[in-house]
Design a protein around this motif. Sequence first.
Motif, mmCIF file in Angstrom:
data_model
loop_
_atom_site.group_PDB
_atom_site.id
_atom_site.type_symbol
_atom_site.label_atom_id
_atom_site.label_comp_id
_atom_site.label_asym_id
_atom_site.label_seq_id
_atom_site.Cartn_x
_atom_site.Cartn_y
_atom_site.Cartn_z
ATOM 1 N N GLY A 288 -24.621 -11.648 13.302
ATOM 2 C CA GLY A 288 -25.022 -10.414 13.980
ATOM 3 C C GLY A 288 -26.236 -9.777 13.351
ATOM 4 O O GLY A 288 -27.136 -10.468 12.884
ATOM 5 N N ASN A 289 -26.222 -8.425 13.347
ATOM 6 C CA ASN A 289 -27.365 -7.697 12.799
ATOM 7 C C ASN A 289 -27.564 -7.934 11.306
ATOM 8 O O ASN A 289 -28.673 -7.836 10.805
ATOM 9 N N ASP A 290 -26.470 -8.248 10.606
ATOM 10 C CA ASP A 290 -26.582 -8.472 9.163
ATOM 11 C C ASP A 290 -27.235 -9.812 8.841
ATOM 12 O O ASP A 290 -27.737 -10.002 7.739
ATOM 13 N N GLY A 291 -27.157 -10.718 9.794
ATOM 14 C CA GLY A 291 -27.750 -12.032 9.571
ATOM 15 C C GLY A 291 -26.876 -12.922 8.704
ATOM 16 O O GLY A 291 -25.718 -12.606 8.435
ATOM 17 N N LEU A 292 -27.449 -14.046 8.312
ATOM 18 C CA LEU A 292 -26.744 -15.007 7.472
ATOM 19 C C LEU A 292 -27.304 -14.943 6.068
ATOM 20 O O LEU A 292 -28.504 -15.010 5.872
ATOM 21 N N ARG A 293 -26.394 -14.816 5.092
ATOM 22 C CA ARG A 293 -26.837 -14.787 3.697
ATOM 23 C C ARG A 293 -26.368 -16.033 2.970
ATOM 24 O O ARG A 293 -25.518 -16.761 3.464
ATOM 25 N N GLY A 294 -26.910 -16.227 1.785
ATOM 26 C CA GLY A 294 -26.431 -17.298 0.913
ATOM 27 C C GLY A 294 -26.649 -18.685 1.494
ATOM 28 O O GLY A 294 -25.830 -19.579 1.324
ATOM 29 N N ILE A 295 -27.750 -18.863 2.228
ATOM 30 C CA ILE A 295 -28.068 -20.203 2.733
ATOM 31 C C ILE A 295 -28.535 -21.048 1.550
ATOM 32 O O ILE A 295 -29.416 -20.636 0.796
ATOM 33 N N PRO A 296 -27.904 -22.222 1.343
ATOM 34 C CA PRO A 296 -28.255 -23.019 0.161
ATOM 35 C C PRO A 296 -29.696 -23.520 0.196
ATOM 36 O O PRO A 296 -30.282 -23.640 1.280
#
Lengths: 331, 256
Positions: free
Chosen positions: A142-150
Amino acid sequence: MSARYGLDRAIARVAPVLIVALVAAVPLLTDDRYLFKVLTFVGLNVIVVTGLALLFGYAGQISLGHAAFFGIGAYSVGYLTATRALPWLAAVAIGVALASVVGLLLSLPMLRLKGHYLAMATLAFSEILGVFFVEASAITGGNDGLRGIPFPSVGPFKIATPGASYLLVWGVAIIVVVLASNLVRTRPGRALRAVHGTELGAQACGIDTGRLRVQVFTLSAGLAGLAGALYAGVVGFVSPTTFSLEFSVLLVAMVVLGGTGSITGPVVACVALTLLPYIDALVPGLPRDAVAFLQDWEADISGIVMIGVLLFAPGGVAGMLRRSRRAGDAS
Amino acid sequence: MTMLSVRGLSKSFGGLTAVDNVSFDVHEGMIKALIGPNGAGKSTLFNLLTGFECPDAGTVTFLGQPMVALKPFKVVRAGIARTFQNTQVFGEMSVIENVLVGMHTQLATGFAAGALRLPATRKADRMAVERAGRLLRLVGAEEFADAPGADIPHGVRRLVEIARALAAAPKLLLLDEPAAGLNNAETQALAASLRRIQADGTTILIVEHDMGLVMEISDEIVVLDRGRKIAEGSPKLIQKDPAVIEAYLGEEVPDA
């Protein structure tokens, strides 16, 4: 004239070597993390702009949706590596494939459209995908997006430092630019320019113009997807604001400024316009106010440059180079 | 041998019948001319033969193959190439590149091969450039080879289009007013080129207003008036045909 062509050819032979040497030399000259980041962004944009130059600069087909294809690549890699723990290379392949397939499916109904209508259709597509990136929060965060992508990794090799990311992105960018420069000099490239020149003439030459337009749109979408796919791993974070209409417009501005019928022109313009807001990374002594001004007014500056180019130098950078060369021949 | 066979071809736009039940044959190896006053339907007929327009009725058979409803690029692949009355030269490309585009159906390089520019691709392109040069010499436009299409005189554009059409190695060449914009000497040179093209084994169907040229080079003539075929035969016969003289508003068709 022949001496001049000889010189041109020599420059054409030497220039790519110099550019590759320059790109490769940067990590030897500096270890400034910020500079690497900025230059990595430049490299990513070069990949997208090369694809857009084929589509818009060569085939004359505008797209205001390239940020969305970039987003498809980025979210694919983000989701598949962070959430599904897929190997990075597989995720990139899927991201590129997905962006290409969406491009293919979008280009089929758009075959009848030209000019403004094509711009509107791609714009609408971009907006729809923008909503999707926000609303499909199970996949996109959502609005927060995706974090911690390796970080990108191939087998045991991990590309975890800004310098390594820079080399990865620029390695891909150079390959893309070289392949595109080859392409435009051969049969498919000539066909693209022909379709742009006069569609009737192109058809009379036996070119399946519909198929060609689908091919170049698919390729262009795939390259935007590739840049997005690299972006996700390199930045480690993906959010909907990155894939805005503003980004799409900026990409078009780069091609307009760079000039039609050229790969080099748009790449040069891309480097210049991408670096503009990060000018402080390149010129250390610059006053803060000046940098802040450039960053605040970036979109306006790009817009004014684009209008100025369209009014006063419709051929862009490439057109000006061609003109000066012709003037040189005449004298 | 009959190469192209046109039967009962009709096309109307709104209330206007542009081509009305036209039938004729083009035999292999000949130069056939299509003449008639302005608005006789000649260009529409060309568009019908090359897939740019779809006829309301009638058939077109080329070497035994039905042609109607084929897209233009398939018509070219079948072996028919054309030029345009309103020239369609690629202005941003050099003249020789224009001719190279004409070789689209003769070259095989796809996107992948083009991007890699393998030795085979380079070799094919080198040979294509050589052949393009020969074709430009054949039509007498070689001095413009490196000029941008947009910068060449109007008469030369027609010659470039002929070279570009020949680049597709057609069995049948359709020329739409190739002599328009050429002076006498250039028209004579064109006549010589067309004879050479014919001698090389290409059949020609030509729309032309220059009666001197038509009478000089054609083996057979079809005369159209207001969409209808009003006469067909050898140049000698056509010049004496009362219906033809009538169609040209009582003017006698100039002698060759």
